[in-house]
Write a protein that holds these residues in place. Structure first.
Motif, PDB file in Angstrom:
ATOM      1  N   ARG A  91       0.813  -1.210   0.000  1.00 52.92           N
ATOM      2  CA  ARG A  91       0.000   0.000   0.000  1.00 52.92           C
ATOM      3  C   ARG A  91       0.853   1.269   0.000  1.00 52.92           C
ATOM      4  NH1 ARG A  91      -4.232  -0.636  -2.660  1.00 52.92           N
ATOM      5  NH2 ARG A  91      -6.090  -1.384  -1.605  1.00 52.92           N
ATOM      6  N   LEU A  92       1.960   1.250   0.729  1.00 51.39           N
ATOM      7  CA  LEU A  92       2.841   2.423   0.730  1.00 51.39           C
ATOM      8  C   LEU A  92       3.535   2.594  -0.615  1.00 51.39           C
ATOM      9  CD1 LEU A  92       4.434   2.266   4.306  1.00 51.39           C
ATOM     10  CD2 LEU A  92       2.649   3.821   3.471  1.00 51.39           C
ATOM     11  N   ALA A  93       3.825   1.495  -1.284  1.00 46.65           N
ATOM     12  CA  ALA A  93       4.410   1.591  -2.625  1.00 46.65           C
ATOM     13  C   ALA A  93       3.423   2.235  -3.588  1.00 46.65           C
ATOM     14  CB  ALA A  93       4.819   0.208  -3.121  1.00 46.65           C
ATOM     15  N   ALA A  94       2.156   1.842  -3.499  1.00 54.74           N
ATOM     16  CA  ALA A  94       1.133   2.459  -4.352  1.00 54.74           C
ATOM     17  C   ALA A  94       0.970   3.938  -4.018  1.00 54.74           C
ATOM     18  CB  ALA A  94      -0.193   1.719  -4.188  1.00 54.74           C
ATOM     19  N   LEU A  95       1.075   4.272  -2.735  1.00 55.73           N
ATOM     20  CA  LEU A  95       0.978   5.672  -2.331  1.00 55.73           C
ATOM     21  C   LEU A  95       2.137   6.484  -2.892  1.00 55.73           C
ATOM     22  CD1 LEU A  95      -0.390   7.839  -0.535  1.00 55.73           C
ATOM     23  CD2 LEU A  95       1.081   7.059   1.333  1.00 55.73           C
ATOM     24  N   ALA A  96       3.352   5.946  -2.784  1.00 58.18           N
ATOM     25  CA  ALA A  96       4.537   6.653  -3.291  1.00 58.18           C
ATOM     26  C   ALA A  96       4.476   6.843  -4.793  1.00 58.18           C
ATOM     27  CB  ALA A  96       5.799   5.889  -2.899  1.00 58.18           C
ATOM     28  N   ALA A  97       3.822   5.904  -5.487  1.00 58.99           N
ATOM     29  CA  ALA A  97       3.684   6.010  -6.939  1.00 58.99           C
ATOM     30  C   ALA A  97       2.549   6.943  -7.350  1.00 58.99           C
ATOM     31  CB  ALA A  97       3.446   4.622  -7.531  1.00 58.99           C
ATOM     32  N   GLY A  98       1.835   7.494  -6.380  1.00 56.46           N
ATOM     33  CA  GLY A  98       0.726   8.399  -6.687  1.00 56.46           C
ATOM     34  C   GLY A  98      -0.532   7.688  -7.145  1.00 56.46           C
ATOM     35  N   GLU A  99      -0.619   6.383  -6.872  1.00 56.47           N
ATOM     36  CA  GLU A  99      -1.751   5.592  -7.366  1.00 56.47           C
ATOM     37  C   GLU A  99      -2.856   5.390  -6.329  1.00 56.47           C
ATOM     38  OE1 GLU A  99       0.196   1.986  -8.341  1.00 56.47           O
ATOM     39  OE2 GLU A  99       1.219   2.794 -10.121  1.00 56.47           O
ATOM     40  N   LEU A 100      -2.531   5.494  -5.052  1.00 57.30           N
ATOM     41  CA  LEU A 100      -3.489   5.120  -4.010  1.00 57.30           C
ATOM     42  C   LEU A 100      -4.449   6.267  -3.709  1.00 57.30           C
ATOM     43  CD1 LEU A 100      -4.290   2.874  -2.003  1.00 57.30           C
ATOM     44  CD2 LEU A 100      -2.794   3.986  -0.325  1.00 57.30           C
ATOM     45  N   ARG A 101      -5.738   5.943  -3.677  1.00 55.54           N
ATOM     46  CA  ARG A 101      -6.779   6.871  -3.251  1.00 55.54           C
ATOM     47  C   ARG A 101      -7.544   6.209  -2.112  1.00 55.54           C
ATOM     48  NH1 ARG A 101      -3.989   8.957  -6.286  1.00 55.54           N
ATOM     49  NH2 ARG A 101      -4.435  10.301  -8.084  1.00 55.54           N
ATOM     50  N   VAL A 102      -7.893   6.990  -1.096  1.00 54.40           N
ATOM     51  CA  VAL A 102      -8.573   6.441   0.074  1.00 54.40           C
ATOM     52  C   VAL A 102      -9.758   7.332   0.433  1.00 54.40           C
ATOM     53  CG1 VAL A 102      -8.355   5.780   2.503  1.00 54.40           C
ATOM     54  CG2 VAL A 102      -6.399   5.500   0.970  1.00 54.40           C
ATOM     55  N   VAL A 103     -10.881   6.706   0.706  1.00 51.05           N
ATOM     56  CA  VAL A 103     -12.025   7.400   1.286  1.00 51.05           C
ATOM     57  C   VAL A 103     -12.303   6.749   2.631  1.00 51.05           C
ATOM     58  CG1 VAL A 103     -14.438   8.079   1.054  1.00 51.05           C
ATOM     59  CG2 VAL A 103     -12.993   7.894  -0.996  1.00 51.05           C
ATOM     60  N   VAL A 104     -12.173   7.531   3.700  1.00 53.97           N
ATOM     61  CA  VAL A 104     -12.467   7.059   5.050  1.00 53.97           C
ATOM     62  C   VAL A 104     -13.806   7.678   5.448  1.00 53.97           C
ATOM     63  CG1 VAL A 104     -11.688   6.901   7.441  1.00 53.97           C
ATOM     64  CG2 VAL A 104     -10.009   6.982   5.592  1.00 53.97           C
ATOM     65  N   HIS A 105     -14.819   6.853   5.575  1.00 47.67           N
ATOM     66  CA  HIS A 105     -16.164   7.370   5.819  1.00 47.67           C
ATOM     67  C   HIS A 105     -16.364   7.693   7.292  1.00 47.67           C
ATOM     68  CE1 HIS A 105     -17.882   6.713   1.798  1.00 47.67           C
ATOM     69  NE2 HIS A 105     -16.971   5.742   1.732  1.00 47.67           N
ATOM     70  N   HIS A 106     -16.950   8.879   7.540  1.00 48.18           N
ATOM     71  CA  HIS A 106     -17.351   9.314   8.865  1.00 48.18           C
ATOM     72  C   HIS A 106     -18.790   9.821   8.770  1.00 48.18           C
ATOM     73  CE1 HIS A 106     -12.965  10.465   8.621  1.00 48.18           C
ATOM     74  NE2 HIS A 106     -12.935   9.702   9.688  1.00 48.18           N
TER      75      HIS A 106
END
Length: 286
Positions: A262-277
């Motif tokens: 997951r951190l590799a995907a983040l570093a590559a600019g690929e990771l998107r996250v939606v944390v619902h509240h």
């Protein structure tokens, strides 16, 4: 709630009750995402209730003779909720910033024309809202037990005080691109949030019932974090904490491999996250 700090650790921040979960740098990192997520749809009914006029006044037009609002922020941290909400409510305002962590209270502040504040160290024990115009919390509700939420609802009902309870985890996280382990990590995290009888992702539903039993009208609105390329630092911190809490709950999870992917995907600019509240506004009868 004794010997436990107020101030939501928020999604993914591990820790046990009785420990300080929120470092000031974490609170500063998440403050912009919190501000972007907060449900502005709840402001109109809140202002209407506080002023007795439909839609409430324009805060910029409030005159010197407006009644002073006394607002108590439980688990204030360094005051990010107050800094967001104060410009959106009529003045004059006096904020009472509560937290059981003196180091965070030393950094807590809110400023603005017609806005004053004080800090108060303590917890829910003996909570008295007499004279309070509004109770607010941020990222706290899911860290409470059913008895503690009942205490809040009862105190608000006794004082005739509305409550704005924001950024409670909703038990849903979306990660793009998907990973086969996402669902297992999310389920383990939710179980971790419920440890020791805490409400975790059940908090909003429980609080809704607690306030409605006491005659309040409850409004709810989504307040998701939407984390993309411009929030990489926050996403990385959140991800590490989210997985660590899940692994603490279920040590069988291959947490190291998952985090590395997951951190590799983040570093590559690929990771998107939606944390619902979910944000909740409870207003009792006048």
């Amino acid at each position: 709630m004794t010997d436990d700090r107020w101030g939501g650790a928020g999604p993914g921040a591990p820790g046990e009750r009785g420990t300080t979960r929120c470092a000031p740098d974490w609170l500063a990192l998440r403050e912009p995402a919190d501000a972007a997520a907060r449900a502005t749809a709840l402001l109109a009914p809140l202002r209407e209730h506080l002023t007795g006029r439909p839609d409430g006044p324009d805060p910029a037009q409030s005159g010197p003779h407006e009644p002073r609002l006394v607002i108590r922020d439980l688990g204030c941290g360094t005051g990010s909720m107050a800094r967001w909400l104060a410009p959106r409510l009529p003045v004059p305002q006096h904020w009472v910033l509560h937290d059981s962590d003196p180091h965070l209270l030393a950094r807590a502040s809110v400023a603005g024309a017609g806005v004053t504040f004080q800090t108060l160290e303590g917890d829910l024990t003996g909570l008295d809202l007499t004279g309070t115009s509004l109770l607010v919390t941020s990222a706290l509700l899911d860290l409470l037990t059913p008895a503690e939420v009942d205490t809040l609802a009862a105190a608000c009902a006794a004082a005739g005080c509305p409550a704005l309870l924001t950024l409670s985890v909703a038990g849903r996280v979306e990660l793009t691109p998907e990973d086969p382990l996402d669902a297992e990590v999310a389920a383990a995290f939710d179980d971790h949030q419920r440890r020791g009888g805490l409400l975790g992702p059940d908090a909003v539903a429980f609080a809704t019932r607690a306030f409605e039993r006491r005659g309040a009208i409850v409004h709810r609105a989504p307040s998701p974090w939407r984390l993309g390329r411009s929030e990489q630092a926050l996403t990385g911190q959140w991800l590490r904490g989210w997985v660590a809490a899940a692994h603490q709950q279920d040590p069988r999870l291959p947490a190291s491999d998952y985090t590395r992917r997951r951190l590799a995907a983040l570093a590559a600019g690929e990771l998107r996250v939606v944390v619902h509240h979910t944000d909740l506004l409870a207003i009792g009868a006048r």
